[in-house]
Structures are given as C-alpha cells and as structure tokens.
Design a protein around this motif. Structure first.
Motif, PDB file in Angstrom:
ATOM      1  N   MET A  39      26.936  18.423 -50.188  1.00  0.00           N
ATOM      2  CA  MET A  39      28.112  18.854 -49.430  1.00  0.00           C
ATOM      3  C   MET A  39      27.805  20.025 -48.494  1.00  0.00           C
ATOM      4  O   MET A  39      28.251  20.025 -47.332  1.00  0.00           O
ATOM      5  N   PRO A  40      27.052  21.058 -48.935  1.00  0.00           N
ATOM      6  CA  PRO A  40      26.707  22.116 -47.972  1.00  0.00           C
ATOM      7  C   PRO A  40      25.982  21.574 -46.729  1.00  0.00           C
ATOM      8  O   PRO A  40      26.228  22.034 -45.614  1.00  0.00           O
ATOM      9  N   GLN A  45      25.916  20.378 -41.051  1.00  0.00           N
ATOM     10  CA  GLN A  45      25.635  19.473 -39.931  1.00  0.00           C
ATOM     11  C   GLN A  45      26.839  19.319 -39.008  1.00  0.00           C
ATOM     12  O   GLN A  45      26.681  19.191 -37.786  1.00  0.00           O
ATOM     13  N   LEU A  46      28.048  19.328 -39.583  1.00  0.00           N
ATOM     14  CA  LEU A  46      29.242  19.259 -38.746  1.00  0.00           C
ATOM     15  C   LEU A  46      29.354  20.499 -37.859  1.00  0.00           C
ATOM     16  O   LEU A  46      29.732  20.409 -36.695  1.00  0.00           O
ATOM     17  N   GLY A  47      29.022  21.665 -38.419  1.00  0.00           N
ATOM     18  CA  GLY A  47      29.062  22.895 -37.637  1.00  0.00           C
ATOM     19  C   GLY A  47      28.060  22.874 -36.501  1.00  0.00           C
ATOM     20  O   GLY A  47      28.360  23.302 -35.382  1.00  0.00           O
ATOM     21  N   GLY A  61      26.537  26.214 -38.034  1.00  0.00           N
ATOM     22  CA  GLY A  61      26.559  25.400 -39.246  1.00  0.00           C
ATOM     23  C   GLY A  61      26.904  26.221 -40.470  1.00  0.00           C
ATOM     24  O   GLY A  61      27.728  25.815 -41.304  1.00  0.00           O
ATOM     25  N   MET A  62      26.294  27.392 -40.590  1.00  0.00           N
ATOM     26  CA  MET A  62      26.540  28.247 -41.751  1.00  0.00           C
ATOM     27  C   MET A  62      27.963  28.788 -41.771  1.00  0.00           C
ATOM     28  O   MET A  62      28.614  28.842 -42.821  1.00  0.00           O
ATOM     29  N   ALA A 113      36.950  12.960 -41.590  1.00  0.00           N
ATOM     30  CA  ALA A 113      36.658  14.291 -41.046  1.00  0.00           C
ATOM     31  C   ALA A 113      35.317  14.352 -40.332  1.00  0.00           C
ATOM     32  O   ALA A 113      35.078  15.290 -39.558  1.00  0.00           O
ATOM     33  N   GLN A 114      34.433  13.386 -40.567  1.00  0.00           N
ATOM     34  CA  GLN A 114      33.148  13.368 -39.861  1.00  0.00           C
ATOM     35  C   GLN A 114      33.339  13.234 -38.354  1.00  0.00           C
ATOM     36  O   GLN A 114      32.509  13.689 -37.573  1.00  0.00           O
ATOM     37  N   HIS A 115      34.450  12.623 -37.956  1.00  0.00           N
ATOM     38  CA  HIS A 115      34.726  12.410 -36.535  1.00  0.00           C
ATOM     39  C   HIS A 115      35.878  13.277 -36.037  1.00  0.00           C
ATOM     40  O   HIS A 115      35.941  13.620 -34.861  1.00  0.00           O
ATOM     41  N   ARG A 116      36.785  13.640 -36.957  1.00  0.00           N
ATOM     42  CA  ARG A 116      37.915  14.491 -36.591  1.00  0.00           C
ATOM     43  C   ARG A 116      38.036  15.625 -37.611  1.00  0.00           C
ATOM     44  O   ARG A 116      38.707  15.474 -38.632  1.00  0.00           O
ATOM     45  N   PRO A 117      37.410  16.757 -37.343  1.00  0.00           N
ATOM     46  CA  PRO A 117      37.411  17.877 -38.301  1.00  0.00           C
ATOM     47  C   PRO A 117      38.798  18.395 -38.652  1.00  0.00           C
ATOM     48  O   PRO A 117      38.952  19.111 -39.644  1.00  0.00           O
TER      49      PRO A 117
END
Length: 405
Positions: A39-40, A45-47, A61-62, A113-117
C-alpha cells in the motif's frame, strides 16, 4: 478448522466462543496482507504520477502517502466515540460484519482511485468508521473471552497461523503487481474479506458493552499508569508504521516489487515458528527481560538499516528483526489485552483506538514535514530507533482474576 492440540494436548487455548472469530481474523489478515503490504508503494506511485506539489517527484510521492494516513488517523480519532455508540446499539458481532462490508467497499474504491484520486476522500471517511468498528469490537471480544492466564498462548497461536498463511503473500503480491496491476491484489483481498464475513456470521453475539465518553477518558488520563500506557501506544504505532514503510524504502534500494516480495517470503518463513512459542513463553515466564531485550534489538536495528545497501544485508537485518519481533509483539499484545480485561473492557479499547488515532496524527505529521524539506529518506528511518523504546514502557497491572478453564 484448526486444532491446537498439536501443541498442547488438553489445553483449550481458544475458548469455544473465540474459534469462529479466530478463523474470521485469519481470513481478514490474509486479505489485508495482499492489499496493505505494498500500500505505501501504491500511494507513493500515485503521488509521483499526479505530482500535486511543486517539488521533486519523490517528495510528492512521500507527501501524498503521508497525507493519506494522517487524514485516516484524524478520521479515526474523531469518529471512534460516535462509532462506539453504533457498536453498543447493534452489538459486537454485527459491528465486526459491518466493518468487513465497509472494507469490501473500500477495496472497490481503491481500484477507482487509481484514476480518480478524489475517491480517497470517501475512503478516508469510511476508514474512520470501519477501523474502530472492527478493532474496538475485536479486542473487546478477544480480551473478554480469552483466559487471562493463557492470553499469551492465544495471541501467539493466532500469530503463528497468521504468519503461516501470510508467508508467501508478499512474493505473490509482487508478482501480481509486476505482471498485472495493483487492481488485482485488491480483487484477491476482497475475496478473503468475503470469507471473513461468512465466518463472522457464526460468531456468538454479545451486546453488553460499557459506555465510553470523553469525560471518562479525561479522568483516565489523570492516572499515571494510563498516561504511561498512552506513551507506550504512541511508540507502538510509530514502530508499526516504520515497519510498514520499510518495504517501500527497500524497493527504492533494490528496484522491483517482485524482488521485495521474494525477500519478505524468506524473512517471514524463517521466523514463523517463534510466533507461537513466544506466546507460550509470555504466560509461563513473568520475567520482562525478553520483552526489554527484543525491544532494544528492534530499536538498534534501525541504526543498522541506516547503513545497509545490498539485498543480502537487508535480508540479514530483517530476518534478525523479524525474529525479535516474533517475541516482542506477543508480549506487547498479551499485556495490552490483559489490561483490558474487566467491566470497562469496551471503554478501554475504544480509548486505545482513539490514542492510536492521535499517535498516527503525530507520526504522519512529522513524516510530511520531513519530506517537505528533503528528498532523502535515510535520515527519517532513525525515528525507528526511538519508537520501540517508547513502546517498551507498557506494563502489566497487578490484578487477581479467578476464571474457569
């Protein structure tokens, strides 16, 4: 489903009322290992991908990772007391089931959420209800029904079977992420959460709970013993959070998720058996020395992690750390559960969850501030040196409980 007679011939480590809860918790833990081990990395990666702040991709990311967890902890802190009212109204078992249903919804939202945070906002609100729904109910039920004198064995046996079934999951998860995508590990987790719900339907309902309140919490916080307990819980949260972040830092060092998965398969497998026997030791030997020694080892290993660079040194340190934790964690958990046994058990674990929420706010606040000003993660891991030393302040209360086995 599982027999503990292989270890103790005539001892009932898990009373009858806990067996279905035990199996439900196993299924839940397997599913959680799939969805949370990386999960981290998922949040990091989203960040990096969306780059919301005018700083380096690494810092983005952090910071997104830290923002997710700090808002989760804020949500837990403020929703725990209202959620306790829901538990009192619908009962312990129904609260556990509701928590699992909410987690199934969260897993589906992770995929979106991978596409829409923006879906993370909904996830964080639900988490604030789901987490106390489960843990306040689970700890209260476990502590009330497990035998006081054999609490360590109960904790250790549950930990043993959990580690047994979880050992290969990091490797499997890493392969799934590399070969397919993150979405698929959420699907696998969802399957095991559904199995957990089925087993929870068989748990005996218990509706007798105390009535937690902020006024009572203020009274408890005036007691030196409870303040020391609070201090230890802040340290325990920080220690667990650092341990959860470490695979992400390892990934930065060695490159790919599948390699990290293989590494932790070896680590978990090597340390498997100790998780049971450590629980037995807790009950039969009252000396705190192993607790203090293993806590000190866990603290010192973060200094070593500051310098390591190769996969072999990482493996050696993590195996040694996992061996120490196999003794330390059952000690900590059994003391925590024994202290919660009594008429105010439910209130105790509600306040525990609030304290953990507050602890997370402190930890992730420090985490975010650190990475606002730097893109080096190595100095941050030195915080791991302090956290176990704080958690070691947990003490057993001097109580006399007579119970039938």
């Amino acid at each position: 489903m599982f027999s503990t007679q292989i270890f103790h011939h005539n001892h009932r480590i898990f009373p009858k009322d806990l067996k279905n809860l035990f199996v439900a918790k196993l299924f839940r833990s397997i599913g959680l290992q799939f969805s949370t081990f990386f999960m981290p990395l998922f949040l990091y990666q989203l960040g990096v991908k969306f780059h919301p702040f005018d700083i380096s991709p690494f810092q983005n990311g952090m910071i997104l990772l830290g923002m997710y967890f700090i808002f989760e902890r804020i949500s837990v802190f403020f929703f725990t007391i209202p959620t306790s009212k829901i538990i009192a109204k619908i009962g312990i078992r129904n609260s556990l089931i509701m928590s699992q249903v909410l987690y199934v919804i969260i897993l589906a939202l992770y995929v979106l959420a991978q596409h829409r945070p923006v879906y993370f906002l909904l996830i964080l609100i639900i988490e604030g209800i789901r987490i106390p729904l489960f843990w306040c109910s689970y700890y209260s039920l476990f502590s009330s029904n497990a035998l006081y004198k054999r609490m360590g064995e109960s904790v250790g046996t549950l930990e043993f079977f959990t580690r047994l079934l979880q050992a290969a999951i990091p490797a499997i998860s890493g392969l799934i992420i590399v070969q397919l995508s993150f979405s698929y590990i959420f699907y696998v987790s969802l399957f095991f959460q559904a199995l957990s719900i089925v087993m929870l339907l068989l748990v005996k309902e218990q509706t007798k709970v105390s009535d937690p309140s902020l006024i009572e919490l203020k009274v408890w916080l005036k007691e030196p013993q409870f303040r020391l307990l609070t201090f230890s819980q802040i340290g325990k949260y920080a220690a667990d959070a650092m341990q959860g972040l470490w695979p992400l830092f390892v990934l930065i060092l060695i490159g790919t998720a599948d390699k990290v998965g293989y590494l932790y398969f070896v680590v978990f497998f090597v340390t498997l058996l100790l998780s049971y026997f450590a629980g037995w030791y807790v009950d039969h030997f009252k000396n705190r020395r192993p607790f203090a020694i293993t806590g000190s080892i866990l603290s010192s290993l973060w200094i070593m992690r500051f310098y390591i660079t190769s996969i072999w040194s990482i493996m050696a340190v993590d195996i040694f750390g996992s061996l120490a934790d196999s003794i330390y964690s059952p000690f900590y958990d059994s003391i925590l559960l024994r202290r919660g046994k009594g008429q105010s058990s439910f209130s105790y674990f509600v306040y525990h969850e609030m304290i953990m929420g507050f602890s997370g706010i402190i930890f992730w606040g420090i985490f975010i501030l650190y990475f606002v000003f730097t893109d080096s993660w190595r100095n941050f891991i030195l915080l791991g040196f302090i956290a176990p030393l704080m958690s070691m302040q947990l003490r057993d209360k001097s109580v006399k409980i007579v119970e039938k086995e």
